[in-house]
Design a protein around this motif. Sequence first.
Motif, PDB file in Angstrom:
ATOM      1  N   ASN A   1       0.833  -1.202   0.000  1.00  0.00           N
ATOM      2  CA  ASN A   1       0.000   0.000   0.000  1.00  0.00           C
ATOM      3  C   ASN A   1       0.867   1.251   0.000  1.00  0.00           C
ATOM      4  O   ASN A   1       0.598   2.205  -0.744  1.00  0.00           O
ATOM      5  N   TYR A   2       1.917   1.257   0.814  1.00  0.00           N
ATOM      6  CA  TYR A   2       2.821   2.414   0.868  1.00  0.00           C
ATOM      7  C   TYR A   2       3.479   2.657  -0.484  1.00  0.00           C
ATOM      8  O   TYR A   2       3.508   3.782  -0.989  1.00  0.00           O
TER       9      TYR A   2
ATOM     10  N   GLU B   1      -2.443   8.226   7.464  1.00  0.00           N
ATOM     11  CA  GLU B   1      -3.212   7.170   6.816  1.00  0.00           C
ATOM     12  C   GLU B   1      -3.222   7.372   5.303  1.00  0.00           C
ATOM     13  O   GLU B   1      -3.029   6.419   4.533  1.00  0.00           O
ATOM     14  N   GLU B   2      -3.422   8.594   4.878  1.00  0.00           N
ATOM     15  CA  GLU B   2      -3.425   8.908   3.447  1.00  0.00           C
ATOM     16  C   GLU B   2      -2.108   8.547   2.787  1.00  0.00           C
ATOM     17  O   GLU B   2      -2.071   8.102   1.635  1.00  0.00           O
ATOM     18  N   LEU B   3      -0.999   8.691   3.523  1.00  0.00           N
ATOM     19  CA  LEU B   3       0.328   8.446   2.981  1.00  0.00           C
ATOM     20  C   LEU B   3       0.804   7.011   3.202  1.00  0.00           C
ATOM     21  O   LEU B   3       1.930   6.673   2.827  1.00  0.00           O
ATOM     22  N   GLY B   4      -0.017   6.173   3.806  1.00  0.00           N
ATOM     23  CA  GLY B   4       0.344   4.772   4.000  1.00  0.00           C
ATOM     24  C   GLY B   4       1.382   4.544   5.069  1.00  0.00           C
ATOM     25  O   GLY B   4       2.074   3.520   5.060  1.00  0.00           O
TER      26      GLY B   4
ATOM     27  N   ASP C   1      -2.236  13.211   8.158  1.00  0.00           N
ATOM     28  CA  ASP C   1      -1.934  12.732   6.810  1.00  0.00           C
ATOM     29  C   ASP C   1      -1.399  11.296   6.785  1.00  0.00           C
ATOM     30  O   ASP C   1      -1.222  10.732   5.706  1.00  0.00           O
TER      31      ASP C   1
ATOM     32  N   ARG D   1       6.376  12.987   2.564  1.00  0.00           N
ATOM     33  CA  ARG D   1       5.248  13.893   2.797  1.00  0.00           C
ATOM     34  C   ARG D   1       4.577  14.335   1.505  1.00  0.00           C
ATOM     35  O   ARG D   1       3.420  14.772   1.519  1.00  0.00           O
ATOM     36  N   GLU D   2       5.289  14.201   0.346  1.00  0.00           N
ATOM     37  CA  GLU D   2       4.693  14.578  -0.936  1.00  0.00           C
ATOM     38  C   GLU D   2       4.977  13.496  -1.981  1.00  0.00           C
ATOM     39  O   GLU D   2       5.956  13.572  -2.730  1.00  0.00           O
TER      40      GLU D   2
ATOM     41  N   ARG E   1       3.553  19.714  -1.090  1.00  0.00           N
ATOM     42  CA  ARG E   1       3.440  19.730   0.378  1.00  0.00           C
ATOM     43  C   ARG E   1       4.837  19.587   0.989  1.00  0.00           C
ATOM     44  O   ARG E   1       5.554  18.632   0.707  1.00  0.00           O
TER      45      ARG E   1
ATOM     46  N   ILE F   1       1.165   4.127  -3.102  1.00  0.00           N
ATOM     47  CA  ILE F   1       0.903   5.559  -2.910  1.00  0.00           C
ATOM     48  C   ILE F   1       2.080   6.414  -3.370  1.00  0.00           C
ATOM     49  O   ILE F   1       1.886   7.485  -3.951  1.00  0.00           O
ATOM     50  N   HIS F   2       3.301   5.917  -3.158  1.00  0.00           N
ATOM     51  CA  HIS F   2       4.484   6.766  -3.317  1.00  0.00           C
ATOM     52  C   HIS F   2       5.236   6.577  -4.630  1.00  0.00           C
ATOM     53  O   HIS F   2       6.229   7.274  -4.865  1.00  0.00           O
TER      54      HIS F   2
END
Length: 394
Positions: A45-46, A349-352, A347, A323-324, A340, A49-50
């Motif tokens: 998941n991380y 959870e949103e960022l995993g 943030d 963070r971004e 950001r 996202i990244h």
Amino acid sequence: MNMTYQFLKSYTFKSGVTVKNRVAIPPMTEGMSLENGEVSTDELNYFNIHTGGAGMFITPVANVNALGKGFEGELSVADDKFIPGLAKMAATIKQNGTKAILQIFSAGRMTNSRILRGHQPVSASAVPALRPHAETPRALSEDEIEQTIADFGAATKRAILAGFDGVELHGANTYLLQQFFSPHSNRRNDQWGGSLENRMRFPMRVIEAAQQAIADTATSPFILGYRLSPEEIEEPGIRIEDTLKFVTKLNDMNLDYLHISMGNVWRPSLNNHDDKEPLITKIQRVSPDTPLISVGNVNTPADAEKVMEAGITFVAIGRESIREPHWVQKVEAGTEQSIRYNLSLADLEELGIKTPFFEFLKKMNDAGADQKFDVNDAQTKTVDTDRIDVAFRK
């Protein structure tokens, strides 16, 4: 798309692999693997996202054998059973053309018998690290050295079979490859120690083992890089003069890149305070044929472009990428004003960022890291995540 930035231009390595831009996500310990070293759903998941923006995404480090494990929640590539999970990781990272690079290592003496489930740590020599509560390792035997070299080769083969685009050999941050090179941790008087030439032997043999695995296994171009730390503060320890001789040798090894591990791109010598020239510039002069990745305290597009203007081939963005995750995409879209630069606890959870990763970041704050990572809540927390595994070990 804003193509005026040099870091957005593509690059083709010696191996033949072309990356879409000159931005790399450096390896950053997140501690979210399963206890046995398998890839977890939290990690996937991380990465999901990244990824997708940078030309290369280098994974957190994976150990090549059981005695190479350095910390809990660490990835492993020590057995074929890990290939299915690693394949999921590689496929997750390879979005929108991003190349997936697996970093591999052995921790050597930078671990302890608790993490190794009762086994004594190993190193080049029986010399403990200069850090609190460090255990004295035992020196690897000749046969064990040869087996460890073979383990690096086998790990490279597994990375290829799992679908990664490359491997980075972790020879930095005081781990085993660096331990053999360092006169502090290597006090041997055989072919693996003593002279600078002998202390280079183990990392050079590991590179050769990885190259042989690529030649034997890869059916398409495959990236091979090497990460190093240019200096140590121990006495005796690695000095920049040693590293420049090592880099000169590495320049002839047909590597795709050298990744220079520092907390600040422009850091001068830690030992010679009269010399203000950045270490990366010194290394650049003796590595004309091997691209460099420079990392440390790069946050804004202007920071990244300054690295390009210095003639360095790649720039790695670590803390800022946490963070971004859409840093590159926002630069490409011409919306830099929306990048950001601060991280709220809301943030996570949103960022995993799950509990093991967050606790790791807090631990770095408690260690008093010298490069700052802003986390905004009632009390500001600061940590250094480009050098996260260095700080964790000290």
